[in-house]
Each structure stands twice: as C-alpha cells, then as structure tokens.
Design an enzyme around this catalytic site. Sequence first.
Site, mmCIF file in Angstrom:
data_model
loop_
_atom_site.group_PDB
_atom_site.id
_atom_site.type_symbol
_atom_site.label_atom_id
_atom_site.label_comp_id
_atom_site.label_asym_id
_atom_site.label_seq_id
_atom_site.Cartn_x
_atom_site.Cartn_y
_atom_site.Cartn_z
ATOM 1 N N GLY A 1 0.845 -1.204 0.000
ATOM 2 C CA GLY A 1 0.000 0.000 0.000
ATOM 3 C C GLY A 1 0.867 1.236 0.000
ATOM 4 O O GLY A 1 0.798 2.062 0.909
ATOM 5 N N GLY B 1 4.167 5.118 2.770
ATOM 6 C CA GLY B 1 4.920 3.935 2.366
ATOM 7 C C GLY B 1 6.090 4.280 1.457
ATOM 8 O O GLY B 1 7.184 3.719 1.599
ATOM 9 N N LYS C 1 -0.915 9.717 19.128
ATOM 10 C CA LYS C 1 -1.021 10.135 17.720
ATOM 11 C C LYS C 1 -2.494 10.344 17.332
ATOM 12 O O LYS C 1 -2.820 11.295 16.611
ATOM 13 C CB LYS C 1 -0.390 9.062 16.817
ATOM 14 C CG LYS C 1 -0.603 9.237 15.314
ATOM 15 C CD LYS C 1 0.349 10.221 14.697
ATOM 16 C CE LYS C 1 0.121 10.418 13.192
ATOM 17 N NZ LYS C 1 0.459 9.256 12.363
ATOM 18 N N ASN D 1 -4.229 13.498 15.595
ATOM 19 C CA ASN D 1 -5.074 13.400 14.402
ATOM 20 C C ASN D 1 -6.487 13.912 14.676
ATOM 21 O O ASN D 1 -7.095 14.554 13.816
ATOM 22 C CB ASN D 1 -5.140 11.944 13.922
ATOM 23 C CG ASN D 1 -3.888 11.528 13.176
ATOM 24 O OD1 ASN D 1 -3.185 12.356 12.588
ATOM 25 N ND2 ASN D 1 -3.589 10.246 13.202
ATOM 26 N N ASN E 1 -6.959 16.594 11.876
ATOM 27 C CA ASN E 1 -7.334 16.094 10.560
ATOM 28 C C ASN E 1 -8.678 16.598 10.056
ATOM 29 O O ASN E 1 -8.775 17.182 8.984
ATOM 30 C CB ASN E 1 -7.318 14.558 10.566
ATOM 31 C CG ASN E 1 -5.925 14.023 10.365
ATOM 32 O OD1 ASN E 1 -4.971 14.517 10.977
ATOM 33 N ND2 ASN E 1 -5.781 13.025 9.508
ATOM 34 N N SER F 1 -4.183 14.520 5.955
ATOM 35 C CA SER F 1 -4.514 13.490 4.967
ATOM 36 C C SER F 1 -6.021 13.462 4.720
ATOM 37 O O SER F 1 -6.474 13.206 3.601
ATOM 38 C CB SER F 1 -4.024 12.122 5.448
ATOM 39 O OG SER F 1 -4.627 11.795 6.680
ATOM 40 N N GLU G 1 -10.160 8.401 6.286
ATOM 41 C CA GLU G 1 -9.980 7.439 7.376
ATOM 42 C C GLU G 1 -10.734 7.874 8.634
ATOM 43 O O GLU G 1 -10.387 7.450 9.740
ATOM 44 C CB GLU G 1 -8.484 7.312 7.692
ATOM 45 C CG GLU G 1 -7.659 6.766 6.539
ATOM 46 C CD GLU G 1 -6.237 6.466 6.942
ATOM 47 O OE1 GLU G 1 -5.796 5.309 6.743
ATOM 48 O OE2 GLU G 1 -5.565 7.372 7.459
#
Lengths: 322, 322
Positions: B13, B18, B200, B204, B208, B272, B284
């Site tokens: 992914g 990545g 974390k 987020n 986010n 993101s 997400e």
Amino acid sequence: MQHPSWPRVAVYGAGAVGCFFGAKLAEAGAPVTLIGRAAHVGAIRRDGLLFDSPGATRRIRIAADTGHEAVRDAGLVLVCVKTRDTADAARALAPLLRPDAVVLSMQNGVDNVPRMREAGVDALAAVVYVATSMPAPGHLLHAGRGDLVVGEYGAPPAGGGNDVEAARPSARAREVASWFGRAGVPCRLEADARGELWTKLVMNSAFNAISALGRSCYGPMIDDPEVRALMRDAIGECVAVARAEGVTIPDAGRLYEDALRLGEAMREARSSTSQDLSRGRATEIDSLNGYVARRGQTLGVATPVNRALTALVRLRERTAPA
Amino acid sequence: MQHPSWPRVAVYGAGAVGCFFGAKLAEAGAPVTLIGRAAHVGAIRRDGLLFDSPGATRRIRIAADTGHEAVRDAGLVLVCVKTRDTADAARALAPLLRPDAVVLSMQNGVDNVPRMREAGVDALAAVVYVATSMPAPGHLLHAGRGDLVVGEYGAPPAGGGNDVEAARPSARAREVASWFGRAGVPCRLEADARGELWTKLVMNSAFNAISALGRSCYGPMIDDPEVRALMRDAIGECVAVARAEGVTIPDAGRLYEDALRLGEAMREARSSTSQDLSRGRATEIDSLNGYVARRGQTLGVATPVNRALTALVRLRERTAPA
C-alpha cells in the site's frame, strides 16, 4: 370590500429575502422600492425582478435603488440586511425614518431588534420562513415556503396593564400582518416574538453550518443518522441556552422533530451560510451558532457542538470559496 | 563496522507514507519493493520515485509492483494501506508471508494490529510522524518530520515473566528500530505502543477533520483562538476515551500544548483527511474522530465534538470534491 390604501414600502438590503417579500407586496399593489446592491438594482431596473418560483415564474416591475432616499416617505421599512450590518443599517435609517414608519426586522438571529433600539430605531421582529437565493443579479429563486411570524421583541407596549391586554399582539404588528395577509403572505401574530425568533434560531443552528460545512442540501442531512444526531446535539444546546435566557420555547425533542419535517419539506435547499461560503462572502455565523455559543458561555451553558460549528465556519470564511 | 545484511522489504500500500519510508530504506541499501496503485507504479518504474524534500529533492530508483509477489520473500513488510483496507490487507498477506517475516503497521488509528491479528497476521505497530503527500503519480512531497515510534500492541510476548522483562521492547521491535536507524530514520522503541498510538490519535483528532472541514493548513488553525478551543475540546474527549480504555496517555493539557507545537512545526501542512476529501476519496475518519466517538459511546464517555467532526466529514465524503 375596499382595501385601505397601501403604505409606501422600502426594502432595506434587498437580497433574496427582501426581494421575495417586497415582490409579494408589489404584486398586490403596494408601492415598493427595493434598496440594494448596484448589480441587482441595475438588473431589476432594466428587466424587472425575475421571480423564479416552481410553476409560477414571472418578471415583476418594481422600483429599485442603491440610495436610501426611498426610506424617507416609507410607511413600512423591511430591514433585510445581513445581521453583521444591523447596527450600521439602524444608524443609517434613524435620521431618515418618518415618525410613524413601521420598521420590520426580517433577519436571522435573535438580537437584531435590541441592537437596532440602541441606534434609536424601534423595530418589530419578523421570523421569516422562506427558501430563496439570488443565483444572478435580479434573479430571485424561490425554493419553498414564504411565511412570517410577526410580533414585538419582548413585552409589547402595555395597552391596559392587565395580563390579557399585555398578551395581545401590538397594533402595529396587527397592521403589518394585515398588509402581508392582503399580499397572500401567511403571517402569524405573536405578542412577543422572542420564542419564535429562538425557535427559528434553533432551526438555523441545526441546518445552516452543517449544510455549509458538509456542502449538502437538507435532504441528505436528515437521511443520515450521524448528521441527525449532530443536529439533535446542536438543538439541545440551543434550547438550553434559550431557557437560560428566560425565553419560552418548545422542548428539544419537539424542535428536533420539527427540524426533520423542515428538512423533509426543503430537501433541495442549501443554507444561506452555505451560499455565503460558496461565494466567498462573510456568513452570519456570529448570529447563528456563534450567538448560541457566546450566550452559552455568558450564561454558563455548555455548547461544545455550537462552538465547533462556529469555529469551523469561521475557519472556512478565511479560505478560498468553493 | 560491517552492517548486517538487510532484509528484503515489501511496502504494502505504497502511498505517501509507504513511499517515504520505503525510499529511506532503499537509499540505505535495502532491497525494497513498493506495492501500490498502477499509476504510481508506472511512474516509479519509468522515472524512479521523485523524492521532493526541501533542499534535498532527488529521484530514487526503487522496485515497484502492483502485485503481491514481493511479499513472499520479504523479511520486513510495511503495511501502509488506508485503515478501511486493513482487514482486507491482512487477509491478502496472511497466506503469502514468510513465517519469520516482521510485519509493521504504519497506519493511522489505534486498532490496526488487533484487526490484523483477527486475520492471522501478528503485526508490530509503528506510530508515524511525517508530513507527506503524493501530488502526482510517482511524486512524493515531503513537508516535515519523518520519525517513528515502534512497539508491540499491548503487552509484549513475555520474555521472563517479571515486570522488568515485560517492560522491555520486544526483540523484533528492536530489530525493526535498528533497520530504520541505519536508514537515518529516528525510531524510538516502546514496549507497548498503545499509549503512543493513542497520542497520535489525539493529534489526528485535533487536526485532521478540522483541517479538512475548514480547508485550512495547520498554521491558521493554531493562530485562531476559537479553533484552538475546538482542538482542546476534541483532545479532551479523546484523552477521556483513552483513559476509559485503560490506556496510559499524557493529560489533555499537555497533549494540547504538544498539538500547538506540532501545528507550529507544520504550519503549511494539510491533513490526509483534507487531501482525501479534495480528491473525492473516502477518508480514514472511521479510525480517527469516528473511532473516538464510537469507543466513547461504548465506554459511556461523551464525545459531542468528535461526533460532530465525524458526521461532517462523512457528509462531505458524499458530496463532490473541492
């Protein structure tokens, strides 16, 4: 039956709401002048107002001006400016108004009348239920409803001193209602409009910011259980603040049901806050969720959801339109 | 001093995160294969990976594939799929993995490892601190940081049975940290990564959705007192849920200060979630504010702000990108 003569009408800040009610009065025969931005005024003078309503689209000849002069001889002044311009509008109107002019605030938010009083203008409050927008200069799009609740802000001027008398709508409110009634605008009377203003604020708090931030019209909002839960939270906070203010208002569960019905009746509507953001304009958030949050803070009522919606809309105001 | 040999590395992914860590390992000499979408793979095979980092932009030759085969002989598999694909990824990987392969979840959210365990993959958890995006196929933009915290999820496999032993990072975690360390990636070890995963998640949850809904990068968010108050609310709820989960985590005030520092260090970053929405992709959010809200509901912790942010992002997911 003869109708009594019409007052001269000035619509001060003729955006979508002002054009709608001004046009209804004009069609019924009232002499109306729309006072608004140059782009709209130019288009309306040239082509008339394009009144775009499902199954009943027409062009309406109606006076329009960018200047304030039409206020001087008006017997009825509809104040339709954005809430952030309320104080400026009142200061501009105060020296122009006839002593017997009836001034009607047709704005969002619950504190326009007291803010206008500070500038010496004693206005009536109208709670406006209409879905309109101005997709282009001189083009009024009517998506649904078009009715009013009119009343004094706070206790009406004492007529006799007893409770029965005090609970009656004021004479000027009844007169305004009769004018709108003649123009085919359903107009309910309240002695004290505050409960209705707060009820409308509850609806706005449930729809406006969420529609803007989610970039959604009302149908998908009420179809989504998570958004419904968010609306319920926003409503609950707003009702708690209203009660802490001493305003009589239905309970949160009932208002939530009303909100779902409103969303169902106006599935295609987008909030004015959404329209403002998409045009890169300042919104009225300070008078909507922002007012709830601010009063909540003063009154010691927790309003995390209204705070969140306010902060997010303000953040969006500072970024590019979309 | 001779370095021991590198494991073969497969990045499963290979989006922005990545590609970043895969490239760092590849530059240090590890045999790395990026497994990702056809557009990226095609561009990387043709031109190498454009590693666009302030003052250090370069093209990196690195193997890339759309198929899973490279997992078969990998000693280290970096799982970087979106959290909504975690279970599918684990089911795809399980039959391919070497028995001694170390699998490292480098994803957002706190529950990827247990979800992978359900599919028979016993992964390590990495908490990733890096600001990256993929503005075009094969183009990795690195905006800040690039460090890791690595550890087991939950208590590490008992080494000796006493507390001192149990509190040590596991052998495989230490090995992973040594590989990243050799590649110049700061990698802190934790015996149990859950506290860091939740820390974390707190960050987020604070950045986010708000960045996405306000369409703002981090600098203007932390400059705005109302947005800071909103972030503080979101953080407070998240910490309360973590504690109700039994996770050891710093207190909300300290994490709020950390969030302000993070925003200051990454003023130009966009979340993101914001990138996903602007590309019309699913976000997400279910693993971020949505997870906090869901666990809060289960654990009886009120999370009105995380609920609100979740509902708004989900509503936005269903409307057109912008």
